[in-house]
Design a protein around this motif. Structure first.
Motif, PDB file in Angstrom:
ATOM      1  N   VAL A 181       0.856  -1.183   0.000  1.00 48.07           N
ATOM      2  CA  VAL A 181       0.000   0.000   0.000  1.00 48.07           C
ATOM      3  C   VAL A 181       0.894   1.236   0.000  1.00 48.07           C
ATOM      4  O   VAL A 181       1.730   1.417   0.891  1.00 48.07           O
ATOM      5  CB  VAL A 181      -0.930   0.005   1.224  1.00 48.07           C
ATOM      6  CG1 VAL A 181      -1.720   1.308   1.300  1.00 48.07           C
ATOM      7  CG2 VAL A 181      -1.883  -1.190   1.175  1.00 48.07           C
ATOM      8  N   ASP A 182       0.744   2.066  -1.009  1.00 42.82           N
ATOM      9  CA  ASP A 182       1.538   3.290  -1.113  1.00 42.82           C
ATOM     10  C   ASP A 182       1.073   4.294  -0.059  1.00 42.82           C
ATOM     11  O   ASP A 182      -0.125   4.450   0.187  1.00 42.82           O
ATOM     12  CB  ASP A 182       1.373   3.890  -2.510  1.00 42.82           C
ATOM     13  CG  ASP A 182       2.247   5.111  -2.716  1.00 42.82           C
ATOM     14  OD1 ASP A 182       3.448   5.041  -2.412  1.00 42.82           O
ATOM     15  OD2 ASP A 182       1.710   6.151  -3.173  1.00 42.82           O
ATOM     16  N   THR A 183       2.041   4.976   0.597  1.00 43.74           N
ATOM     17  CA  THR A 183       1.719   5.944   1.644  1.00 43.74           C
ATOM     18  C   THR A 183       2.502   7.224   1.432  1.00 43.74           C
ATOM     19  O   THR A 183       3.520   7.254   0.729  1.00 43.74           O
ATOM     20  CB  THR A 183       2.035   5.387   3.043  1.00 43.74           C
ATOM     21  OG1 THR A 183       3.430   5.066   3.115  1.00 43.74           O
ATOM     22  CG2 THR A 183       1.213   4.148   3.334  1.00 43.74           C
ATOM     23  N   ASP A 184       2.023   8.302   2.084  1.00 44.37           N
ATOM     24  CA  ASP A 184       2.742   9.565   2.029  1.00 44.37           C
ATOM     25  C   ASP A 184       3.770   9.627   3.156  1.00 44.37           C
ATOM     26  O   ASP A 184       4.022   8.623   3.845  1.00 44.37           O
ATOM     27  CB  ASP A 184       1.770  10.750   2.082  1.00 44.37           C
ATOM     28  CG  ASP A 184       0.954  10.804   3.372  1.00 44.37           C
ATOM     29  OD1 ASP A 184       1.374  10.175   4.374  1.00 44.37           O
ATOM     30  OD2 ASP A 184      -0.095  11.474   3.387  1.00 44.37           O
ATOM     31  N   LEU A 185       4.370  10.784   3.370  1.00 42.70           N
ATOM     32  CA  LEU A 185       5.411  10.916   4.377  1.00 42.70           C
ATOM     33  C   LEU A 185       4.893  10.713   5.800  1.00 42.70           C
ATOM     34  O   LEU A 185       5.675  10.445   6.716  1.00 42.70           O
ATOM     35  CB  LEU A 185       6.087  12.290   4.258  1.00 42.70           C
ATOM     36  CG  LEU A 185       6.889  12.516   2.976  1.00 42.70           C
ATOM     37  CD1 LEU A 185       7.444  13.934   2.943  1.00 42.70           C
ATOM     38  CD2 LEU A 185       8.012  11.493   2.848  1.00 42.70           C
ATOM     39  N   GLU A 186       3.575  10.841   6.009  1.00 46.07           N
ATOM     40  CA  GLU A 186       2.962  10.597   7.305  1.00 46.07           C
ATOM     41  C   GLU A 186       2.445   9.170   7.426  1.00 46.07           C
ATOM     42  O   GLU A 186       1.735   8.835   8.363  1.00 46.07           O
ATOM     43  CB  GLU A 186       1.810  11.581   7.548  1.00 46.07           C
ATOM     44  CG  GLU A 186       2.243  13.042   7.598  1.00 46.07           C
ATOM     45  CD  GLU A 186       3.107  13.347   8.807  1.00 46.07           C
ATOM     46  OE1 GLU A 186       2.911  12.687   9.852  1.00 46.07           O
ATOM     47  OE2 GLU A 186       3.975  14.231   8.713  1.00 46.07           O
ATOM     48  N   GLN A 187       2.789   8.328   6.438  1.00 44.69           N
ATOM     49  CA  GLN A 187       2.373   6.931   6.372  1.00 44.69           C
ATOM     50  C   GLN A 187       0.858   6.769   6.211  1.00 44.69           C
ATOM     51  O   GLN A 187       0.285   5.769   6.644  1.00 44.69           O
ATOM     52  CB  GLN A 187       2.865   6.148   7.599  1.00 44.69           C
ATOM     53  CG  GLN A 187       4.382   6.048   7.680  1.00 44.69           C
ATOM     54  CD  GLN A 187       4.832   5.285   8.899  1.00 44.69           C
ATOM     55  OE1 GLN A 187       5.184   5.860   9.922  1.00 44.69           O
ATOM     56  NE2 GLN A 187       4.795   3.978   8.800  1.00 44.69           N
ATOM     57  N   HIS A 208      13.319   4.821   8.263  1.00 44.31           N
ATOM     58  CA  HIS A 208      14.498   4.077   8.729  1.00 44.31           C
ATOM     59  C   HIS A 208      14.132   2.647   9.141  1.00 44.31           C
ATOM     60  O   HIS A 208      14.559   2.160  10.186  1.00 44.31           O
ATOM     61  CB  HIS A 208      15.176   4.798   9.895  1.00 44.31           C
ATOM     62  CG  HIS A 208      15.572   6.205   9.602  1.00 44.31           C
ATOM     63  ND1 HIS A 208      16.525   6.539   8.664  1.00 44.31           N
ATOM     64  CD2 HIS A 208      15.132   7.375  10.103  1.00 44.31           C
ATOM     65  CE1 HIS A 208      16.673   7.851   8.607  1.00 44.31           C
ATOM     66  NE2 HIS A 208      15.823   8.387   9.462  1.00 44.31           N
ATOM     67  N   GLY A 209      13.383   1.987   8.322  1.00 51.67           N
ATOM     68  CA  GLY A 209      12.972   0.620   8.595  1.00 51.67           C
ATOM     69  C   GLY A 209      11.691   0.330   7.846  1.00 51.67           C
ATOM     70  O   GLY A 209      11.263   1.097   6.981  1.00 51.67           O
ATOM     71  N   PHE A 210      11.062  -0.785   8.183  1.00 52.31           N
ATOM     72  CA  PHE A 210       9.840  -1.191   7.499  1.00 52.31           C
ATOM     73  C   PHE A 210       8.623  -0.954   8.387  1.00 52.31           C
ATOM     74  O   PHE A 210       8.627  -1.259   9.575  1.00 52.31           O
ATOM     75  CB  PHE A 210       9.917  -2.671   7.114  1.00 52.31           C
ATOM     76  CG  PHE A 210      10.918  -2.967   6.035  1.00 52.31           C
ATOM     77  CD1 PHE A 210      10.560  -2.905   4.707  1.00 52.31           C
ATOM     78  CD2 PHE A 210      12.231  -3.284   6.363  1.00 52.31           C
ATOM     79  CE1 PHE A 210      11.481  -3.169   3.703  1.00 52.31           C
ATOM     80  CE2 PHE A 210      13.165  -3.554   5.370  1.00 52.31           C
ATOM     81  CZ  PHE A 210      12.787  -3.488   4.038  1.00 52.31           C
ATOM     82  N   ASP A 211       7.597  -0.397   7.789  1.00 49.60           N
ATOM     83  CA  ASP A 211       6.275  -0.272   8.403  1.00 49.60           C
ATOM     84  C   ASP A 211       5.289  -0.173   7.252  1.00 49.60           C
ATOM     85  O   ASP A 211       4.718   0.883   6.981  1.00 49.60           O
ATOM     86  CB  ASP A 211       6.208   0.960   9.308  1.00 49.60           C
ATOM     87  CG  ASP A 211       4.959   0.951  10.197  1.00 49.60           C
ATOM     88  OD1 ASP A 211       4.186  -0.021  10.121  1.00 49.60           O
ATOM     89  OD2 ASP A 211       4.766   1.916  10.966  1.00 49.60           O
TER      90      ASP A 211
END
Length: 369
Positions: A215-221, A256-259
């Motif tokens: 799922v594509d997200t913006d800078l705020e996830q 800085h990682g996966f979420d």
């Protein structure tokens, strides 16, 4: 043969009744030494002991030795059952049956993440009757939740199971009397080398996720509504790959990682393999089987970075839980699905059954150093 032992874990105030209740712990164990402990506070998975290839047992699930530990570190949601809507809800708003619905916002004041109610599932005391492996949450009708415009009562049942082949399962079922949104998950953190073994061992793990998109997200996830293809990118885990290498490739990314929520191709009403994790040094592996279309992969990016002066998060037996020292694989539907018509629906209508199945299969294979 699987045995079930009950003991007293502590006491807590049940937010539904404002009364002090006992927090009980139920431990399921097999003849081979594997055991799983769940506590009635938040239906939290508190411990998972798994043998390695030589039969040595280690607890591979992060958590705490007492109720106070879970309260002190509540924002991390260690092992907790999350709902009624897990993951992010953009701006804490969505439309349901043509009406605007607002939910409590608990992430930077803008987003509901990872829960969407005042009395979320991780905060209440769950009940279990004659069958101690079947747990029930029945919200009170005498109090209002912070979810406006949605029904207050959503009875939820969870059936926990363990067998001699190393399969630990959860089946989550819910029925609503009025249309609502439901997307439940469990936020267990794992490290197959041992819950307190830290970052160095986590980076040894190998991971496979059967997905070609996230799922594509913006800078705020927050989801943009698009799905992003991941072939030949650092997010590609279509075959077993070293996790340390992949995290290193994201060193310059904001998170800085996966979420990320991985879009796994699961046929309707079928439970199938969607992810596999291997720790080569111990030989332990974990498989994730589910009937859900999404898996949120998270590498504990928000836990303390002690190398940079972060205050330690002290877990079971004094273990230090640190950034990139564990991982989560949370089966669910896509985040913010109620605001994106193209995502798998999380709307539950009267008479429909919400049926979420997940099986974590643990085992050990010959070591590969």
């Amino acid at each position: 043969m699987v045995r079930v032992i009950e003991d007293m874990f502590g006491i807590a105030v049940n937010p539904m009744t404002q009364k002090t209740d006992q927090v009980r712990r139920f431990t399921l164990s097999t003849d081979r030494g594997m055991c799983v402990s769940i506590i009635t506070l938040g239906a939290i998975i508190q411990r998972i002991n798994v043998p390695d290839v030589d039969g040595k047992l280690e607890d591979v699930c992060l958590g705490y030795d007492d109720v106070a530990g879970y309260y002190r570190n509540q924002p991390a949601y260690f092992g907790a059952t999350i709902g009624r809507v897990a993951n992010r809800v953009a701006r804490g708003r969505f439309k349901l049956c043509g009406k605007e619905v607002s939910v409590s916002r608990n992430f930077r004041g803008q987003v509901s993440a990872p829960r969407a109610a005042l009395w979320a599932f991780d905060s209440v005391i769950w009940g279990c009757g004659g069958n101690t492996q079947r747990w029930r949450y029945l919200p009170s009708t005498s109090r209002r939740t912070a979810t406006k415009g949605t029904p207050e009562r959503l009875p939820v049942n969870i059936n926990f199971s363990l067998n001699d082949t190393g399969c630990f399962g959860m089946r989550i079922e819910a029925r609503a009397k009025a249309t609502t949104c439901v997307n439940i998950t469990n936020h267990a953190y794992f490290n197959l080398a041992g819950h307190g073994s830290g970052r160095d061992t986590l980076l040894q793990h190998m991971l496979m996720i059967k997905a070609q998109k996230i799922v594509d997200t913006d800078l705020e996830q927050i989801p943009t509504g698009k799905l992003m293809r991941i072939r030949n990118t650092p997010y590609d885990f279509s075959s077993l790959v070293n996790l340390g290498k992949r995290i290193g490739q994201l060193a310059n990314c904001p998170i800085h990682g996966f979420d990320n929520n991985y879009c796994v191709d699961v046929p309707p009403n079928r439970v199938q393999l969607v992810a596999r994790v291997v720790h080569p040094c111990s030989g332990r592996f974990m498989e994730v089987h589910t009937n859900q279309p999404g898996v949120q992969f998270y590498t504990a990016n928000n836990l303390p970075d002690e190398d940079r002066g972060g205050a330690p998060n002290i877990g079971k037996a004094g273990a230090h839980y640190v950034r990139h020292g564990s991982f989560c694989l949370e089966t669910q539907k896509y985040p913010d699905a109620m605001n994106h018509d193209d995502f798998p629906s999380i709307v539950l209508n009267p008479g429909q059954l919400y049926d979420h199945q997940v099986v974590y299969r643990f085992g050990a294979c010959p070591k590969r150093i």
